[in-house]
Design a protein around this motif. Sequence first.
Motif, PDB file in Angstrom:
ATOM      1  N   SER A  69      -4.808  21.429  49.517  1.00 55.34           N
ATOM      2  CA  SER A  69      -4.315  20.956  50.909  1.00 55.34           C
ATOM      3  C   SER A  69      -3.579  22.122  51.121  1.00 55.34           C
ATOM      4  O   SER A  69      -3.549  22.486  52.556  1.00 55.34           O
ATOM      5  N   THR A  70      -3.010  23.069  50.485  1.00 54.48           N
ATOM      6  CA  THR A  70      -2.140  24.183  51.088  1.00 54.48           C
ATOM      7  C   THR A  70      -2.882  25.255  51.257  1.00 54.48           C
ATOM      8  O   THR A  70      -2.382  25.788  52.310  1.00 54.48           O
ATOM      9  N   ARG A  71      -4.121  25.400  50.671  1.00 55.88           N
ATOM     10  CA  ARG A  71      -4.920  26.537  51.408  1.00 55.88           C
ATOM     11  C   ARG A  71      -6.341  26.176  51.656  1.00 55.88           C
ATOM     12  O   ARG A  71      -7.205  26.910  51.997  1.00 55.88           O
ATOM     13  N   ALA A  72      -6.148  24.833  52.501  1.00 56.49           N
ATOM     14  CA  ALA A  72      -7.646  24.444  53.063  1.00 56.49           C
ATOM     15  C   ALA A  72      -8.137  25.052  54.222  1.00 56.49           C
ATOM     16  O   ALA A  72      -7.390  25.505  55.050  1.00 56.49           O
ATOM     17  N   LYS A  73      -9.493  25.046  54.410  1.00 56.52           N
ATOM     18  CA  LYS A  73      -9.870  25.709  55.738  1.00 56.52           C
ATOM     19  C   LYS A  73     -10.323  24.363  56.479  1.00 56.52           C
ATOM     20  O   LYS A  73     -10.599  23.476  56.062  1.00 56.52           O
ATOM     21  N   PRO A  74     -10.394  24.676  58.108  1.00 62.77           N
ATOM     22  CA  PRO A  74     -10.970  23.669  58.715  1.00 62.77           C
ATOM     23  C   PRO A  74     -12.537  23.443  58.684  1.00 62.77           C
ATOM     24  O   PRO A  74     -13.141  24.343  58.192  1.00 62.77           O
ATOM     25  N   PHE A  75     -12.845  22.105  59.071  1.00 62.35           N
ATOM     26  CA  PHE A  75     -14.060  21.681  58.737  1.00 62.35           C
ATOM     27  C   PHE A  75     -15.099  22.433  59.681  1.00 62.35           C
ATOM     28  O   PHE A  75     -14.555  22.469  60.946  1.00 62.35           O
ATOM     29  N   VAL A 108     -31.811  21.378  36.812  1.00 65.25           N
ATOM     30  CA  VAL A 108     -31.114  20.836  37.885  1.00 65.25           C
ATOM     31  C   VAL A 108     -32.224  20.653  39.062  1.00 65.25           C
ATOM     32  O   VAL A 108     -32.590  21.808  39.454  1.00 65.25           O
ATOM     33  N   THR A 109     -32.459  19.459  39.418  1.00 65.15           N
ATOM     34  CA  THR A 109     -33.297  19.133  40.743  1.00 65.15           C
ATOM     35  C   THR A 109     -32.406  18.667  41.800  1.00 65.15           C
ATOM     36  O   THR A 109     -31.295  17.824  41.588  1.00 65.15           O
ATOM     37  N   PHE A 110     -32.911  18.546  43.221  1.00 63.64           N
ATOM     38  CA  PHE A 110     -32.429  18.003  43.949  1.00 63.64           C
ATOM     39  C   PHE A 110     -33.431  17.466  45.243  1.00 63.64           C
ATOM     40  O   PHE A 110     -34.231  18.479  45.305  1.00 63.64           O
ATOM     41  N   ASP A 111     -33.070  16.626  46.117  1.00 70.20           N
ATOM     42  CA  ASP A 111     -33.712  16.132  47.145  1.00 70.20           C
ATOM     43  C   ASP A 111     -33.188  16.839  48.419  1.00 70.20           C
ATOM     44  O   ASP A 111     -32.262  17.708  48.350  1.00 70.20           O
ATOM     45  N   GLY A 112     -33.767  16.377  49.584  1.00 74.39           N
ATOM     46  CA  GLY A 112     -33.145  17.098  50.841  1.00 74.39           C
ATOM     47  C   GLY A 112     -31.715  16.663  50.946  1.00 74.39           C
ATOM     48  O   GLY A 112     -31.228  15.457  50.830  1.00 74.39           O
ATOM     49  N   LEU A 113     -31.024  17.744  51.465  1.00 72.55           N
ATOM     50  CA  LEU A 113     -29.555  17.645  51.666  1.00 72.55           C
ATOM     51  C   LEU A 113     -29.131  17.777  53.085  1.00 72.55           C
ATOM     52  O   LEU A 113     -29.686  18.623  53.841  1.00 72.55           O
ATOM     53  N   PRO A 114     -28.047  16.954  53.537  1.00 69.74           N
ATOM     54  CA  PRO A 114     -28.004  17.028  55.005  1.00 69.74           C
ATOM     55  C   PRO A 114     -26.909  18.289  55.456  1.00 69.74           C
ATOM     56  O   PRO A 114     -26.563  18.780  54.523  1.00 69.74           O
ATOM     57  N   THR A 115     -26.566  18.375  56.548  1.00 74.38           N
ATOM     58  CA  THR A 115     -25.629  19.411  56.820  1.00 74.38           C
ATOM     59  C   THR A 115     -24.382  18.513  57.473  1.00 74.38           C
ATOM     60  O   THR A 115     -24.683  17.475  58.224  1.00 74.38           O
ATOM     61  N   VAL A 116     -23.166  18.748  57.009  1.00 74.49           N
ATOM     62  CA  VAL A 116     -21.993  17.946  57.433  1.00 74.49           C
ATOM     63  C   VAL A 116     -21.041  18.851  57.782  1.00 74.49           C
ATOM     64  O   VAL A 116     -20.803  19.785  57.640  1.00 74.49           O
ATOM     65  N   ALA A 117     -19.780  18.113  58.482  1.00 75.03           N
ATOM     66  CA  ALA A 117     -18.579  18.746  58.788  1.00 75.03           C
ATOM     67  C   ALA A 117     -17.847  18.834  57.572  1.00 75.03           C
ATOM     68  O   ALA A 117     -17.315  17.925  57.103  1.00 75.03           O
ATOM     69  N   ALA A 118     -17.524  19.919  57.209  1.00 75.73           N
ATOM     70  CA  ALA A 118     -16.812  20.118  55.815  1.00 75.73           C
ATOM     71  C   ALA A 118     -16.320  21.643  55.549  1.00 75.73           C
ATOM     72  O   ALA A 118     -16.705  22.316  56.303  1.00 75.73           O
TER      73      ALA A 118
END
Length: 647
Positions: A484-490, A517-527
Motif C-alpha cells: 500500500s505504501t509504495r503502490a503505483k496507479p492502475f 508451465v502452460t497458460f491460455d489466453g490472458l486478458p488486459t486489465v487495469a492493474a
Amino acid sequence: MHAAKDKPRPASTRRILWIGAGVVALYWVLESTVDAVIFQRGDLVGQLFAPGAHELWHRSLVACVISAFSIYAYLAAAARKRIEHAQEEKQETTQKYLDMAGVMLLALDTSEKVTFINQKGCEILGYERGEIIGKTWCEHFLPEHTRQDVKPVFQALLAGEIEPAEYFENPILTKNGEERTIAWHNTILKDDAGNINRVISSGEDITDIKRAEGMLWQRAVQLSLLNEVGSKIVAVLDLDSLLERATNLVQESFGYHHAAIFAMDREQDELAMRTKAGSFAHLYPPDHRLKLGQGMVGWVALHGEMLLANDVNAEPHYVNLYPGVLPDGSELSVPLQIGEEIVGVLDVQSPQKNAFDENDVIVIETLADQIAVAMENARLYNALQQELEERVRAEAIRAQAEKRLEHYAAELERSNKELEQFAYIASHDLQEPLRMVTSYLQLIEQRYKGQLDESADDFIGYAVDGVARMQMLIHDLLTYSRVSTRAKPFEPTNCADVLNHALANLKLAVEESGATVTFDGLPTVAADATQLIQVFQNLIGNAIKFCRKDPPRIHVSAKRKGAKWLFSVRDNGIGIAPEHVERIFLIFQRLHTREEYPGTGIGLAVCKKIVERHGGRIWVESQPEEGSTFYFTIPAQGEATKIEQNK
C-alpha cells in the motif's frame, strides 16, 4: 650425524695441527742453536741435521710431548665443533617445527627481551625475525596505553609473586601501527637453582573474532531499538507530537549526532524542517526551509531515493548552510513515502566521516517506513476528527458526511490493524532470532571465557544465522507493508506480458525442478503491473516449491465472469488440508517447518493484499496429495478489453 662427519674440517681445527708442527720445528732450531753456540757441541748445521744420540733422544722426547699436546688440542677442538654443529642443527630443526605452528610462540628473558619468536609471530607483528630478537617486548610491541598495566604483572611473575595466567587477552602493536588482539597462554621456565629465567607464551590472533562479536552485538541492539521506537510512535495520532517524538527517539536511541524530519510543502515547492534534535539543532531557525532539489534533503524529496554521503565534501548535492560551523562529516537522507507520494524526508548527520554503514541504511529506511505509516495514520485520524466537526456544524450534508466518515473510518481501521500487526510482529515473532543472538553471545562469554575453540565458532555461527533470519523477516514484513505504501496507479496491463515477466524471474527454479508451465489466453486489465507480477510469481513459485516427487505441472487460465475476470493457477503439488485453506493467507502462517520448506510464510499474504487492493478476492480449492487450484478475481476494463491469445 653422518652429515657432520662428511663435512670438511674447519680451518680453525686444522690450524691447531700446523701450530703444533711449527712449535716442534721452532723448538728443534732453538735447541740446536743453544747446543752449538752456548755449549760448543759442534757446528749449527751438524746440530740441526745430525745431533748426538743424547741430544736426539732429548729433543725427540720434547717433540713427542708437543705433538701429543697438539693432537689432543686438535681432537678436543674437533669434538667441540661437532657438538656445536649438532646443537645448531637441532636448534634449526626445532625452529622449523615451531615455525609450522598456527599460533604465535614467544620467549622472553628476565629483562623482558625477546629471545625467541616463530614465523607466525613475525607474520602477525609484520617484522622480520632479526628485527624482533633482542628487543624489549613491552617497549616495542605493546600499545603505549597498556604498557603500565603489563609491566608490573610481568615483574611480579618473574619474582614468583603470582602464578602465570592460563589465559588472558591484550593488544599488541604491529609494524604498521595497527593494534591486534591476542589470546595468550603462558608458562615459565626455571634454571637448576629454581630461579625463573624464561617466560614462554603462545598467542592466537582473535582480532577478527572480536570484531565479529562487536558487530553482532551492535546489530542485536539496533534491532531491539528499532522495535522499541516503532512501538512508541505507533500510538501517537497528533502529527506534530508524532514528528517530534520520532525525531527525538531516532537521535537518542541510535546515537546519531543530529536528526531532523522535513515535511513537504507542495504549494511552495519547499521542504519545512518540522522537528530537529541533536548537536546541530540550535543552528537552524524555527522556520528553516529548503527548496526542492536544494542540498541532499531537497534532492531526496525531488527524486524519492535514498542518498548517503560518508564524505559530504565528495557529494555534489551536499550544501553546507553554515560553513565553518557545521563539520564536514557524513549525512544520510531517506524519503518518507506513502504510496507514490513523497511526504517528507528523514535526515541524520554525523561530524565523523564514514559514520554510516549498510546496517545504518537499513535501520534508517525501516524507521522512515514506520514514520510514514504513522504519519498516514495521524493524517487519517485528523481527517476523521475534521469530518466529525463538519457533521456537527453542517447537519444538512449529514448523509454525504457519513459516507465519507465511513470511508475514513475504514481506512483508519485498516491502518490501525496494520500498525497493530506490525507492532505485534516486531515485539513477538521478530524477538525469536534476536533472543538467539543474545543467548549464543552470552554463551560465548560465560561458557568459553578463558578459552577459545571450535565450539565458540559454532556459537557465533548460530548467532549470525539468527540475525539473518531476523533480516529476512524484516525484509518480508516491509514487502508486505509496501503493497500500500509504495503502490503505483492502475493502468492497462497485458496479463500475458505480466506472466512472462514472472516466469523470467522464476527461470532458474523452473529449470532446476523440471516444471512445465502452460497458460491460455490472458486478458488486459487495469492493474499495477509490478504487483500483478508479484502475484503470479508467488503462486507459481509456491507450486514449484510444494511439489511431489513428480515434476511440477502448472496451468494458468482466465475467464470472464460478469464485471470481473476470474484467474486460476492449478498445480499437481502436495495439496492443502481443508482446515488450512483460510489460514494460509494470513501473514507469517506456515504449515511446514523451515527444514521441510524454506520461506517466512508471507507470500500468500502479499497476494491477498495485492488482489484486495485491486478490488478482487483470492481463495484456494485443494485436497492433500491432489494438487491445488488458486483463484483470484480482477475487475474487467469493460467491453473494449482485448484478449491476447498467447499460449
